[in-house]
Design an enzyme around this catalytic site. Sequence first.
Site, PDB file in Angstrom:
ATOM      1  N   ASN A 140      26.461  44.394  33.659  1.00  0.00           N
ATOM      2  CA  ASN A 140      27.177  44.607  34.911  1.00  0.00           C
ATOM      3  C   ASN A 140      26.292  45.435  35.831  1.00  0.00           C
ATOM      4  O   ASN A 140      25.676  46.407  35.399  1.00  0.00           O
ATOM      5  CB  ASN A 140      28.501  45.333  34.655  1.00  0.00           C
ATOM      6  N   HIS A 163      26.809  41.873  27.198  1.00  0.00           N
ATOM      7  CA  HIS A 163      27.500  42.201  28.449  1.00  0.00           C
ATOM      8  C   HIS A 163      26.495  42.845  29.395  1.00  0.00           C
ATOM      9  O   HIS A 163      25.638  43.623  28.972  1.00  0.00           O
ATOM     10  CB  HIS A 163      28.643  43.173  28.164  1.00  0.00           C
ATOM     11  N   SER A 218      29.072  40.723  37.010  1.00  0.00           N
ATOM     12  CA  SER A 218      29.440  41.088  35.647  1.00  0.00           C
ATOM     13  C   SER A 218      29.391  39.850  34.773  1.00  0.00           C
ATOM     14  O   SER A 218      29.821  38.769  35.206  1.00  0.00           O
ATOM     15  CB  SER A 218      30.841  41.697  35.623  1.00  0.00           C
TER      16      SER A 218
END
Length: 299
Positions: free
Chosen positions: A108, A106, A92
């Site tokens: 993940n 972001h 992540s």
Amino acid sequence: MNEFDRVRDYLTDLQDRICAAVEAADGKARFAEDLWKREEGGGGRTRILRDGAVFEQAGIGFSDVSGTRLPPSASAHRPELAGATWRACGVSLVFHPHNPYIPTTHMNVRYFRAERDGEVVAAWFGGGFDLTPFYPFDEDVQHWHRVAQALCVPFGQERYAAHKRWCDEYFFLRHRNETRGVGGLFFDDLGQDFERDFAYQRAVGDGFLDAYIPIVQRRKDTPYGEREREFQLYRRGRYVEFNLVYDRGTLFGLQSGGRAESILMSLPPRVRWEYGFTPEPGSAEARLADYLIPRDWLG
């Protein structure tokens, strides 16, 4: 090599490759590594880059953790797994650049497996990536989604549309009635065909740098002043709100006794809230609202 170890090896290599690319893009700072162990089972390696030329903070963590009982955030929508032992691994990351014209991002990718009496009763992949601009540019958003669409092509005609829509729905702040950013891809509970699903996870993980680094290079030298910086810090507040109120990964980590420092590395190093703030009509700051609704960026 068993399936879990194959995923684990891919994820540790992915972390290494992303760190190398981010250090090259930053040109100044390097990642510091923090190895940790979890009392109930497993551990991980958290890497943080701070105060670079480009990135104010970039955090990327790998974890491989296990337990004897699922936390409520995981078992609530899978009650049949109550009482099963579990193991999960993932990478992540969240990157917070200095320059307000570079979006926060972001990514993940993760794998989860549950067993009962030595038999695997459930296993699935999850993940995705999303982009959170403060001063958005159409060409950046379109590039981001073109990469996402292209990596989905080998996995079916509907894959991009379905996982883009899932991303828009997941990264939505209900109390603000806006998306966290301009979306990307999001998927969970992908467990029908290990080889195909693992290939998709690799496509998402490997595609992240192709989607993000060109935007960084395009915007890193854009001049900005105090006004843009203050707006960036204000909008980072939305990021904090989402992660602490809605994000299932954050809730899973905290409820399962995870390492708080690693779980909360996604939060920005500096942030501000302002009561009743409203951007000036017609300003660049007001324009952001037009991007915080689900849209077809490639139509």
